[in-house]
Design a protein around this motif. Structure first.
Motif, PDB file in Angstrom:
ATOM      1  N   VAL A  86      30.067 -35.789   2.252  1.00 55.04           N
ATOM      2  CA  VAL A  86      29.346 -36.464   1.176  1.00 55.04           C
ATOM      3  C   VAL A  86      29.414 -35.610  -0.089  1.00 55.04           C
ATOM      4  CG1 VAL A  86      27.111 -37.337   0.392  1.00 55.04           C
ATOM      5  CG2 VAL A  86      27.778 -37.591   2.805  1.00 55.04           C
ATOM      6  N   ALA A  87      29.812 -36.210  -1.198  1.00 56.95           N
ATOM      7  CA  ALA A  87      29.781 -35.541  -2.503  1.00 56.95           C
ATOM      8  C   ALA A  87      28.494 -35.936  -3.207  1.00 56.95           C
ATOM      9  CB  ALA A  87      30.988 -35.958  -3.340  1.00 56.95           C
ATOM     10  N   TYR A  88      27.697 -34.939  -3.562  1.00 55.93           N
ATOM     11  CA  TYR A  88      26.479 -35.194  -4.337  1.00 55.93           C
ATOM     12  C   TYR A  88      26.736 -34.714  -5.755  1.00 55.93           C
ATOM     13  CZ  TYR A  88      21.795 -35.167  -6.147  1.00 55.93           C
ATOM     14  OH  TYR A  88      20.693 -35.418  -6.943  1.00 55.93           O
ATOM     15  N   ILE A  89      26.707 -35.633  -6.711  1.00 53.67           N
ATOM     16  CA  ILE A  89      27.025 -35.301  -8.093  1.00 53.67           C
ATOM     17  C   ILE A  89      25.730 -35.284  -8.889  1.00 53.67           C
ATOM     18  CG2 ILE A  89      28.335 -35.986 -10.131  1.00 53.67           C
ATOM     19  CD1 ILE A  89      30.380 -37.224  -8.152  1.00 53.67           C
ATOM     20  N   ALA A  90      25.277 -34.076  -9.214  1.00 52.20           N
ATOM     21  CA  ALA A  90      24.006 -33.880  -9.908  1.00 52.20           C
ATOM     22  C   ALA A  90      24.170 -34.106 -11.403  1.00 52.20           C
ATOM     23  CB  ALA A  90      23.487 -32.469  -9.649  1.00 52.20           C
ATOM     24  N   ARG A  91      23.113 -34.583 -12.011  1.00 53.72           N
ATOM     25  CA  ARG A  91      23.134 -34.819 -13.459  1.00 53.72           C
ATOM     26  C   ARG A  91      23.358 -33.511 -14.221  1.00 53.72           C
ATOM     27  NH1 ARG A  91      18.396 -37.193 -13.892  1.00 53.72           N
ATOM     28  NH2 ARG A  91      17.236 -35.276 -14.239  1.00 53.72           N
ATOM     29  N   ALA A  92      22.551 -32.504 -13.915  1.00 52.93           N
ATOM     30  CA  ALA A  92      22.665 -31.226 -14.621  1.00 52.93           C
ATOM     31  C   ALA A  92      21.814 -30.204 -13.903  1.00 52.93           C
ATOM     32  CB  ALA A  92      22.219 -31.356 -16.073  1.00 52.93           C
ATOM     33  N   GLN A  93      22.425 -29.164 -13.390  1.00 52.52           N
ATOM     34  CA  GLN A  93      21.679 -28.161 -12.653  1.00 52.52           C
ATOM     35  C   GLN A  93      20.758 -27.342 -13.550  1.00 52.52           C
ATOM     36  OE1 GLN A  93      21.530 -29.019  -9.685  1.00 52.52           O
ATOM     37  NE2 GLN A  93      22.713 -27.607  -8.450  1.00 52.52           N
ATOM     38  N   ALA A  94      20.962 -27.407 -14.868  1.00 47.24           N
ATOM     39  CA  ALA A  94      20.060 -26.725 -15.796  1.00 47.24           C
ATOM     40  C   ALA A  94      18.734 -27.469 -15.939  1.00 47.24           C
ATOM     41  CB  ALA A  94      20.725 -26.584 -17.166  1.00 47.24           C
ATOM     42  N   ASP A  95      18.700 -28.719 -15.523  1.00 48.52           N
ATOM     43  CA  ASP A  95      17.485 -29.542 -15.514  1.00 48.52           C
ATOM     44  C   ASP A  95      16.697 -29.173 -14.260  1.00 48.52           C
ATOM     45  OD1 ASP A  95      15.737 -31.645 -14.752  1.00 48.52           O
ATOM     46  OD2 ASP A  95      16.867 -33.099 -15.909  1.00 48.52           O
TER      47      ASP A  95
ATOM     48  N   SER B  29      27.988 -33.270   6.140  1.00 47.21           N
ATOM     49  CA  SER B  29      27.976 -32.100   5.260  1.00 47.21           C
ATOM     50  C   SER B  29      28.020 -32.595   3.818  1.00 47.21           C
ATOM     51  CB  SER B  29      29.163 -31.182   5.546  1.00 47.21           C
ATOM     52  OG  SER B  29      30.389 -31.867   5.373  1.00 47.21           O
ATOM     53  N   VAL B  30      27.327 -31.879   2.937  1.00 44.43           N
ATOM     54  CA  VAL B  30      27.193 -32.289   1.537  1.00 44.43           C
ATOM     55  C   VAL B  30      27.735 -31.196   0.627  1.00 44.43           C
ATOM     56  CG1 VAL B  30      25.568 -32.838  -0.313  1.00 44.43           C
ATOM     57  CG2 VAL B  30      25.189 -33.755   1.979  1.00 44.43           C
ATOM     58  N   ASP B  31      28.560 -31.580  -0.331  1.00 43.58           N
ATOM     59  CA  ASP B  31      29.002 -30.700  -1.407  1.00 43.58           C
ATOM     60  C   ASP B  31      28.333 -31.159  -2.698  1.00 43.58           C
ATOM     61  OD1 ASP B  31      30.749 -29.276   0.277  1.00 43.58           O
ATOM     62  OD2 ASP B  31      32.321 -30.766  -0.028  1.00 43.58           O
ATOM     63  N   VAL B  32      27.737 -30.214  -3.431  1.00 40.76           N
ATOM     64  CA  VAL B  32      27.045 -30.525  -4.678  1.00 40.76           C
ATOM     65  C   VAL B  32      27.915 -30.126  -5.867  1.00 40.76           C
ATOM     66  CG1 VAL B  32      25.028 -30.034  -6.113  1.00 40.76           C
ATOM     67  CG2 VAL B  32      24.774 -30.245  -3.622  1.00 40.76           C
ATOM     68  N   PHE B  33      28.005 -31.019  -6.851  1.00 40.73           N
ATOM     69  CA  PHE B  33      28.774 -30.770  -8.064  1.00 40.73           C
ATOM     70  C   PHE B  33      27.864 -30.971  -9.278  1.00 40.73           C
ATOM     71  CE2 PHE B  33      31.618 -32.238  -4.764  1.00 40.73           C
ATOM     72  CZ  PHE B  33      32.653 -31.306  -4.807  1.00 40.73           C
ATOM     73  N   ASP B  34      28.048 -30.148 -10.301  1.00 44.61           N
ATOM     74  CA  ASP B  34      27.176 -30.132 -11.476  1.00 44.61           C
ATOM     75  C   ASP B  34      27.793 -30.940 -12.620  1.00 44.61           C
ATOM     76  OD1 ASP B  34      25.719 -27.412 -13.461  1.00 44.61           O
ATOM     77  OD2 ASP B  34      25.404 -29.567 -13.504  1.00 44.61           O
TER      78      ASP B  34
END
Length: 325
Positions: free
Chosen positions: A38-47, A68-73
């Motif tokens: 699973v790809a989790y695409i975050a809005r902004a890790q600075a938030d 399994s999850v991969d997180v992308f910023d």
């Protein structure tokens, strides 16, 4: 002719670099397992809320032996987020969870994921009306309303207030502002808005605007913010100014920082948008869709009001999760 081919080669190198960069923006991942990716695409890790949610998703994924999850910023950039979605499609992820920066900007890329046969889930905020996509979210109108109902009673007559907005086109930003207009300002025409700006969920941007407003006004009675991060930024500006002792401040999310500010009497209220509850629902939804138990799921989590009366309960919640030591 040589110059022309050199230009083409340079353009091709830029494209390859951009795509490689998408893969390099991976911020965190759950334990890699045989099973579904699973790809989790975050809005902004600075938030602060986006970071809280991304971390909660990774922790929740560790409870699943088959996921399994991969997180992308997404770095608060439509171009970056859209490129990450396309990269996840190219890399044949089994599911893509999208936390939009701007829902309408991400809509065609979410539709591409669906068309590619990839399970697609939008969250915080959902992108409505994508056939074949699922969503896990909260009701942003209600999130703002529970604060606005309190503010109607608390904010003094003839008050001067400032308003900090989220990014336009974002479902949560637009609905929370709509709620404040209908549930507070329509009922309190005596209140004057002396500053209103888009701070894009960002603490630093909120601080910059608040500094300007403090210089331009003899008093500010309340900060009305569409999220906790912006409310905290505004409060940071006036924390050592006795003239602003007792200033009211409202937010949304129920972050650890906001709960501590409420406990200390510096922030008035927030409504909980629990990243833990969202993460739990996201992984449960992913599992049901990936295993074929369900074909589509659209759900909302609750959004209780947090004030000094009950903040201890939510501080304990954050302590158990390790967000408050």
């Amino acid at each position: 002719m040589k110059k022309k081919w050199l230009a083409v080669l340079m353009a091709m190198m830029m494209v390859v670099s951009m795509l490689s960069g998408c893969g390099a923006k991976e911020e965190a991942s759950s334990e890699q397992k045989d099973g579904y990716r699973v790809a989790y695409i975050a809005r902004a890790q600075a938030d602060s809320f986006a970071a809280w949610l991304a971390n909660a998703v990774v922790e929740e994924a560790d409870k699943y032996e088959n996921i399994s999850v991969d997180v992308f910023d997404g770095q608060a950039s439509d171009d970056t987020e859209n490129a990450l979605i396309e990269s996840a499609i190219t890399n044949n992820y089994d599911a893509i969870i999208i936390q939009p920066n701007n829902g309408e900007a991400q809509r065609p890329y979410a539709e591409k994921a669906v068309a590619a046969g990839i399970i697609t889930i939008t969250t915080n905020a959902r992108i409505s009306g994508i056939e074949g996509a699922s969503s896990v979210d909260a009701d942003p109108y209600t999130q703002a309303k529970v604060n606005a109902d309190l503010a109607v009673e608390q904010i003094p007559q003839g008050a001067k207030v400032v308003v900090l907005e989220g990014p336009p086109g974002n479902f949560h930003a637009d609905e929370r502002l709509k709620s404040w207009k209908a549930e507070f300002f329509a009922k309190r025409p005596d209140v004057e808005i002396v500053g209103q700006e888009i701070a894009n969920w960002n603490k630093d941007e909120a601080m910059n605007y608040m500094e300007t407003w403090v210089q331009a006004n003899d008093k500010i009675d309340a900060v009305i913010a569409m999220n906790d991060n912006m409310a905290a930024g505004a409060l940071e500006v006036v924390k050592d100014n006795s003239q602003y002792d007792g200033i009211l401040a409202y937010g949304v999310d129920g972050t650890a920082e906001a709960c501590l500010l409420i406990q200390d009497g510096k922030m008035t209220s927030t409504s909980l948008q629990s990243a833990y509850a969202l993460a739990e629902a996201l992984l449960d939804t992913s599992n049901k869709l990936l295993t074929g138990e369900k074909e589509q799921i659209d759900i909302d989590i609750d959004c209780p009001l947090i004030t000094t009366d009950n903040v201890a309960e939510y501080i304990e919640m954050h302590k158990k999760a390790g967000a408050i030591k």
